[in-house]
Design a protein around this motif. Structure first.
Motif, short mmCIF file in Angstrom:
data_model
loop_
_atom_site.label_atom_id
_atom_site.label_comp_id
_atom_site.label_asym_id
_atom_site.label_seq_id
_atom_site.Cartn_x
_atom_site.Cartn_y
_atom_site.Cartn_z
N MET A 139 13.17 11.55 6.20
CA MET A 139 12.70 12.92 6.03
C MET A 139 11.36 12.99 6.56
N CYS A 140 10.39 12.04 6.61
CA CYS A 140 8.94 12.07 7.15
C CYS A 140 9.07 11.67 8.43
N TYR A 141 9.89 12.57 9.13
CA TYR A 141 10.22 12.10 10.63
C TYR A 141 8.92 12.07 11.46
N SER A 142 7.95 12.70 11.42
CA SER A 142 6.63 12.92 11.94
C SER A 142 5.83 11.42 11.96
N SER A 143 6.38 10.73 10.96
CA SER A 143 5.67 9.26 10.90
C SER A 143 6.12 8.38 12.04
N GLN A 144 7.14 8.62 12.53
CA GLN A 144 7.35 7.65 13.56
C GLN A 144 6.55 7.92 14.87
N ALA A 145 6.24 9.16 15.40
CA ALA A 145 5.34 9.16 16.48
C ALA A 145 4.10 8.88 16.09
N SER A 154 0.88 -1.24 0.03
CA SER A 154 0.02 0.00 0.04
C SER A 154 0.90 1.17 0.03
N ILE A 155 0.50 2.01 -0.75
CA ILE A 155 1.29 3.40 -0.82
C ILE A 155 0.54 4.64 -0.35
N ILE A 156 0.81 5.26 0.76
CA ILE A 156 0.14 6.71 1.07
C ILE A 156 0.87 7.65 0.49
N CYS A 157 0.00 8.43 -0.16
CA CYS A 157 0.70 9.83 -0.77
C CYS A 157 -0.13 10.99 -0.55
N THR A 158 0.80 12.09 -0.70
CA THR A 158 0.12 13.24 -0.65
C THR A 158 -0.58 13.80 -1.86
N ALA A 215 3.37 6.33 13.95
CA ALA A 215 3.56 4.63 14.13
C ALA A 215 3.33 4.49 15.56
N ASP A 216 4.30 4.94 16.25
CA ASP A 216 4.24 4.68 17.78
C ASP A 216 2.87 4.76 18.11
N SER A 217 2.07 5.74 18.11
CA SER A 217 0.45 5.86 18.56
C SER A 217 -0.24 4.71 18.38
N LEU A 218 0.22 4.15 17.18
CA LEU A 218 -0.94 3.15 16.37
C LEU A 218 -0.24 1.65 17.06
N ASN A 219 0.67 1.64 17.71
CA ASN A 219 1.83 0.49 18.01
C ASN A 219 2.07 -0.42 16.88
N LEU A 220 2.41 0.32 15.82
CA LEU A 220 3.00 -0.09 14.47
C LEU A 220 4.28 0.14 14.21
N ILE A 272 9.48 20.39 6.32
CA ILE A 272 8.99 20.36 7.59
C ILE A 272 7.63 20.81 7.66
N LYS A 273 6.98 21.73 6.92
CA LYS A 273 5.81 21.77 6.87
C LYS A 273 4.78 20.85 6.36
N LEU A 274 5.45 19.92 5.58
CA LEU A 274 4.62 18.73 5.31
C LEU A 274 4.45 17.76 6.47
N ASN A 275 5.70 17.74 7.24
CA ASN A 275 5.64 16.87 8.41
C ASN A 275 4.67 17.37 9.53
N GLU A 276 4.38 18.80 9.25
CA GLU A 276 3.59 19.23 10.51
C GLU A 276 2.17 18.93 9.86
N THR A 277 1.62 19.15 8.64
CA THR A 277 0.46 19.12 8.25
C THR A 277 -0.24 17.81 7.96
N CYS A 278 0.78 16.86 7.81
CA CYS A 278 0.35 15.55 7.36
C CYS A 278 -0.01 14.31 8.41
N ALA A 279 0.74 14.87 9.45
CA ALA A 279 0.73 13.83 10.72
C ALA A 279 -0.74 13.37 11.02
N ASN A 280 -1.79 14.25 11.09
CA ASN A 280 -3.05 13.79 11.59
C ASN A 280 -3.64 12.84 10.29
N SER A 281 -3.42 13.46 9.18
CA SER A 281 -4.04 12.55 8.21
C SER A 281 -3.42 11.24 7.95
N LEU A 282 -2.35 11.17 8.02
CA LEU A 282 -1.34 9.76 7.96
C LEU A 282 -1.82 8.94 9.24
N ARG A 283 -2.07 9.50 10.38
CA ARG A 283 -2.66 8.83 11.46
C ARG A 283 -3.98 8.09 11.12
#
Length: 445
Positions: free
Chosen positions: A114-120, A38-42, A122-127, A79-90
């Motif tokens: 570089m999509c560093y916010s994806s770590q938090a 699966s590919i999640i893209c903006t 993933a952690d929140s979803l135990n993934l 940096i902007k993408l990391n800030e704005t995409c986190a909730n949608s990614l979750r």
């Protein structure tokens, strides 16, 4: 193709061309091993799903305004993408996890480092999340050392030939220069990226041990996570395209008419730009070399007659071919190509190594200066112009690589390196073994 094994890997790319390509190649490799993808893209720079019918695509809201999407500051945009995409990614991942069947559950997330916010997220979803760094290992080692570089005041010495004691063979002028409208933003991005990577379940590199063994040892020492150098990706991935630009196939038909090892291929990737004076110097350097050339001039750089210096097009009419974008892997594999005048982005550098094409290095920014230093001083498979855009230097470099003894010696060393790039993927090779370990790790999640 193997049957699906009932495990799905979710990929999340940074939506920039140089980051999208290796991630899609990696996804193809995992698909060939039986994983569902699966590919999640903006919405920003979304690739065409029709080119990858074997993947499942999910598009998320990137939160970018029209102004954001045209941003020239790549550091601020990331940096902007990391800030704005986190909730949608979750939200997207949460829905995938809750709707997945027992027969095909999500094993992990592989996202661009570089999509560093994806770590938090993933952690929140135990993934489990595995990071993919699309630069070389040597460039990543410099990212790890960046706080030390700042602390020791090396940034004030970036125009000097002095060596960086902690990062041989780099010189102070090789320390990455990335322009941003906000001072300190580059350091902030690297800090976020490194911290998130250290929290991940592993780090994948599109490189191989024999190419960057010393830097690999440094990264192993600094990180307490598993590291998987499993490249070069494109040598085992199918040739499907994730290009955001339309490739001009006349590149190949024109090359078919040229002699063996006679053409210099000129391309500076999807982002690098030139001031007018530099463009003119580059043009006359190619013209004065007297050698055939295939030159990629992107549409955003302008391709009309007014873009080129007076008399240039008439001078090179029979031995120069200019296109807006080229099928680069196919171009570099063509027997007519004898040299690659490149910005030394990591994808271009690695593709040149794999096809045994000597490089003429003209780095522009970011990790390109590091890659160019390794090309010229460590692997000794190219000449480094070190940002010097001067027609006589370009003319000399082209003629040296294509016609003179130095070029023959470079080509011989490049042939040895090309063989190593191939052998590492064979059964028992370093990348093959590392990939096998990675597959078993993901299966255990």
């Amino acid at each position: 193709m193997q049957e699906r094994m009932g495990r799905r890997i979710v990929f999340f790319p940074l939506p920039l061309q140089g980051h999208i390509n290796p991630l899609f190649q990696l996804a193809d490799i995992f698909y060939s091993k039986g994983f569902s993808i699966s590919i999640i893209c903006t919405r920003f720079n979304a690739p065409n799903p029709d080119n990858h019918p074997h993947f499942t695509f999910h598009t998320i809201d990137d939160g970018l305004s029209e102004e954001d999407a045209t941003m020239k500051d790549m550091i601020a945009l990331t940096i902007k993408l990391n800030e704005t995409c986190a909730n949608s990614l979750r939200e997207c991942l949460s829905e995938m996890l809750s709707s997945g069947s027992a027969q095909e559950r999500v094993a992990c997330l592989i996202s661009d480092a570089m999509c560093y916010s994806s770590q938090a997220v993933a952690d929140s979803l135990n993934l489990r999340r595995i990071a993919l760094r699309t630069s070389g290992i040597s460039a990543f080692a410099s990212s790890l050392a960046y706080p030390l570089i700042v602390e020791k005041g090396y940034l004030s010495m970036q125009d000097t030939e002095a060596m960086v004691p902690e990062l041989p063979p780099l010189r102070m002028k090789d320390i990455p220069k990335v322009k941003s409208q906000v001072p300190g933003l580059y350091e902030e991005l690297l800090s976020h990226m490194v911290k998130a990577t250290k929290l991940s379940s592993g780090l994948i590199f599109n490189s191989f041990e024999e190419l960057e063994s010393r830097s690999l040892a440094t990264v192993y020492q600094d990180l307490c996570i598993s590291i998987f150098p499993i490249g070069p990706f494109h040598k085992r991935a199918p040739s499907t395209s994730a290009s955001l630009l339309t490739e001009d196939r006349t590149s190949i038909s024109w090359l078919d008419e040229q002699g063996p090892n006679s053409v210099v291929y000129v391309s500076f990737g999807s982002l690098a730009a030139f001031e007018k004076d530099d463009f003119i110097e580059l043009a006359w350097g190619l013209a004065n070399s007297g050698q055939p050339f295939l030159w990629v001039v992107r549409p955003d750089q302008g391709q009309g007659p007014g873009r080129f210096p007076d008399g240039f097009l008439e001078e090179v009419e029979r031995r120069g071919h200019v296109v807006g974008w080229a099928p680069q892997r196919e171009v570099l594999a063509h027997p007519a190509v004898g040299a690659f005048l490149t910005h030394n982005g990591w994808n271009s550098t690695l593709e040149s190594v794999c096809e045994g094409v000597p490089m003429i290095c003209l780095p522009r920014f970011s990790d390109q200066t590091i890659n160019a230093r390794y090309v010229s001083d460590v692997w000794r498979v190219g000449l480094n112009l070190e940002k010097s855009i001067e027609r006589r230097a370009i003319e000399r470099a082209v003629r040296s690589v294509l016609l003179e003894k130095e070029g023959k010696e470079i080509r011989a060393r490049m042939a040895c390196l090309r063989n190593k790039a191939s052998e590492c993927l064979d059964e028992g090779g370093s990348s093959s073994e590392s990939f096998g370990t990675l597959v078993n790790r993901i299966r255990s999640f």
